[in-house]
Motif scaffolding. Structure first.
Motif, PDB file in Angstrom:
ATOM      1  N   TRP A  34       0.806  -1.228   0.000  1.00 21.68           N
ATOM      2  CA  TRP A  34       0.000   0.000   0.000  1.00 21.68           C
ATOM      3  C   TRP A  34       0.835   1.272   0.000  1.00 21.68           C
ATOM      4  O   TRP A  34       0.283   2.372   0.062  1.00 21.68           O
ATOM      5  N   VAL A  35       2.151   1.158  -0.017  1.00 32.61           N
ATOM      6  CA  VAL A  35       3.017   2.336   0.143  1.00 32.61           C
ATOM      7  C   VAL A  35       3.916   2.493  -1.080  1.00 32.61           C
ATOM      8  O   VAL A  35       4.522   1.531  -1.556  1.00 32.61           O
ATOM      9  N   THR A  36       3.985   3.738  -1.577  1.00 31.64           N
ATOM     10  CA  THR A  36       4.885   4.035  -2.689  1.00 31.64           C
ATOM     11  C   THR A  36       5.929   5.055  -2.254  1.00 31.64           C
ATOM     12  O   THR A  36       5.678   5.907  -1.391  1.00 31.64           O
ATOM     13  N   VAL A  37       7.091   4.948  -2.857  1.00 32.41           N
ATOM     14  CA  VAL A  37       8.165   5.927  -2.668  1.00 32.41           C
ATOM     15  C   VAL A  37       8.502   6.481  -4.046  1.00 32.41           C
ATOM     16  O   VAL A  37       8.911   5.724  -4.940  1.00 32.41           O
ATOM     17  N   ASP A  38       8.271   7.749  -4.215  1.00 33.63           N
ATOM     18  CA  ASP A  38       8.454   8.397  -5.523  1.00 33.63           C
ATOM     19  C   ASP A  38       7.687   7.661  -6.612  1.00 33.63           C
ATOM     20  O   ASP A  38       8.176   7.453  -7.728  1.00 33.63           O
ATOM     21  N   GLY A  46      12.218  -2.056   5.826  1.00 37.39           N
ATOM     22  CA  GLY A  46      13.549  -1.546   6.166  1.00 37.39           C
ATOM     23  C   GLY A  46      14.208  -0.745   5.064  1.00 37.39           C
ATOM     24  O   GLY A  46      15.355  -0.300   5.233  1.00 37.39           O
ATOM     25  N   ALA A  47      13.521  -0.533   3.941  1.00 41.52           N
ATOM     26  CA  ALA A  47      14.093   0.277   2.872  1.00 41.52           C
ATOM     27  C   ALA A  47      14.400   1.677   3.383  1.00 41.52           C
ATOM     28  O   ALA A  47      13.640   2.239   4.181  1.00 41.52           O
ATOM     29  N   ARG A  48      15.503   2.244   2.920  1.00 41.66           N
ATOM     30  CA  ARG A  48      15.903   3.571   3.382  1.00 41.66           C
ATOM     31  C   ARG A  48      15.355   4.645   2.448  1.00 41.66           C
ATOM     32  O   ARG A  48      15.377   4.501   1.228  1.00 41.66           O
ATOM     33  N   VAL A  49      14.817   5.711   3.035  1.00 42.05           N
ATOM     34  CA  VAL A  49      14.276   6.823   2.248  1.00 42.05           C
ATOM     35  C   VAL A  49      14.894   8.127   2.729  1.00 42.05           C
ATOM     36  O   VAL A  49      15.165   8.317   3.918  1.00 42.05           O
ATOM     37  N   ALA A  50      15.107   9.039   1.778  1.00 46.64           N
ATOM     38  CA  ALA A  50      15.682  10.348   2.083  1.00 46.64           C
ATOM     39  C   ALA A  50      14.570  11.367   2.312  1.00 46.64           C
ATOM     40  O   ALA A  50      13.435  11.164   1.871  1.00 46.64           O
ATOM     41  N   PRO A  51      14.892  12.484   2.984  1.00 42.20           N
ATOM     42  CA  PRO A  51      13.851  13.482   3.292  1.00 42.20           C
ATOM     43  C   PRO A  51      13.146  14.028   2.055  1.00 42.20           C
ATOM     44  O   PRO A  51      11.954  14.359   2.126  1.00 42.20           O
ATOM     45  N   HIS A  52      13.853  14.134   0.926  1.00 37.36           N
ATOM     46  CA  HIS A  52      13.244  14.724  -0.256  1.00 37.36           C
ATOM     47  C   HIS A  52      12.329  13.754  -1.004  1.00 37.36           C
ATOM     48  O   HIS A  52      11.591  14.176  -1.890  1.00 37.36           O
ATOM     49  N   GLN A  53      12.350  12.468  -0.647  1.00 34.98           N
ATOM     50  CA  GLN A  53      11.554  11.483  -1.370  1.00 34.98           C
ATOM     51  C   GLN A  53      10.100  11.507  -0.896  1.00 34.98           C
ATOM     52  O   GLN A  53       9.814  11.716   0.286  1.00 34.98           O
ATOM     53  N   SER A  54       9.190  11.267  -1.833  1.00 39.54           N
ATOM     54  CA  SER A  54       7.758  11.283  -1.542  1.00 39.54           C
ATOM     55  C   SER A  54       7.299   9.897  -1.090  1.00 39.54           C
ATOM     56  O   SER A  54       7.462   8.919  -1.821  1.00 39.54           O
ATOM     57  N   VAL A  55       6.735   9.820   0.100  1.00 42.11           N
ATOM     58  CA  VAL A  55       6.205   8.572   0.651  1.00 42.11           C
ATOM     59  C   VAL A  55       4.691   8.709   0.751  1.00 42.11           C
ATOM     60  O   VAL A  55       4.192   9.605   1.439  1.00 42.11           O
TER      61      VAL A  55
END
Length: 259
Positions: A34-38, A46-55
């Motif tokens: 149910w979750v997308t990143v960019d 446990g995937a790592r995401v940066a502050p600028h990425q859209s979650v």
């Protein structure tokens, strides 16, 4: 030299913080697809995401769909599938040299096209699977992998009483009254066998429907009446058929299907 980013966080932590969720609930949403990143679906908490990425958590996301699944695999020859273990040689002794575990065939890429179950394929569906339907390495056909404790218990307790249907390709000349002896009158490992349904499908293929099948039983029965097994394929366990699943692919057990 560019320094590695150190401001990334775990996806589950970011999602939990942005939506006021517990960490475990956030992980379940992620594993539920149910979750997308960019814009890309990520199923690893446990995937790592940066502050600028859209979650983004999908509108209408629900945890009610996160139910255990059961996968029906058409195992090709040369793969092991054994009792209670994914790597599966427990029911047939040590692992055959060069044989691979049938579990390695289960992936999104090998999902049968047109699966009537219409279930979304998720990475979590390939975790914590158990197999209680052993099949010899050299054989092919239906093998069941399940996450569902109810189905695991059913197969573990009832596999001896569930009728299994196999198509057996044979070579040689059957002895006089051989078909009748296959149906009733043979012994295996020193014990008389109960009545078994055996019939010819064509000139080289026999159909066996039997319960409590033992490793080596069908080849021994065929040898006793002058035949040699060339290939064996299991097409049904209880009331659940292999159906039209191509070799090396799998489908979901539908909610209405019962062993």
């Amino acid at each position: 030299m560019t320094e590695a980013r150190n401001d990334t966080v775990r996806l589950a932590k970011r999602l939990a913080a942005e939506h006021g969720l517990s960490r475990s609930t956030a992980e379940q949403y992620i594993e539920g697809g149910w979750v997308t990143v960019d814009g890309k679906t990520i199923e690893v908490p446990g995937a790592r995401v940066a502050p600028h990425q859209s979650v983004v958590l999908a509108p209408g996301a629900s945890l009610f769909d996160l139910v255990p699944v059961t996968l029906l695999l058409h195992k090709p020859p040369g793969f092991e599938a054994g009792l209670g273990m994914a790597a599966g040689a427990a029911a047939h002794g040590s692992r055959s040299q060069g044989a691979r575990a049938a579990l390695t065939l289960l992936s999104a890429a090998s999902h049968m096209a047109g699966d009537a179950a219409e279930t979304r394929v998720l990475l979590r569906h390939f975790k914590q699977l158990e197999c209680f339907t052993p099949l010899p390495t050299e054989a092919s056909g239906l093998v069941v992998f399940t996450q569902d404790p109810r189905i695991a218990r059913k197969l573990a307790e009832d596999i001896e009483t569930l009728e299994q249907e196999c198509i057996v390709e044979v070579a040689g000349q059957i002895s006089d009254h051989g078909l009748q002896r296959l149906c009733h009158g043979l012994s295996f490992n020193g014990r008389p066998l109960p009545p078994i349904k055996v019939s010819w499908q064509n000139e080289t293929r026999l159909r066996f429907a039997l319960k409590g099948i033992r490793p080596g039983q069908v080849p021994a029965m065929c040898e006793a009446v002058g035949l040699r097994v060339v290939a064996l394929k299991r097409i049904r366990i209880g009331r659940v058929p292999l159906a039209k699943v191509p070799e090396g692919q799998w489908r979901y057990l539908q909610a209405w299907e019962k062993f």
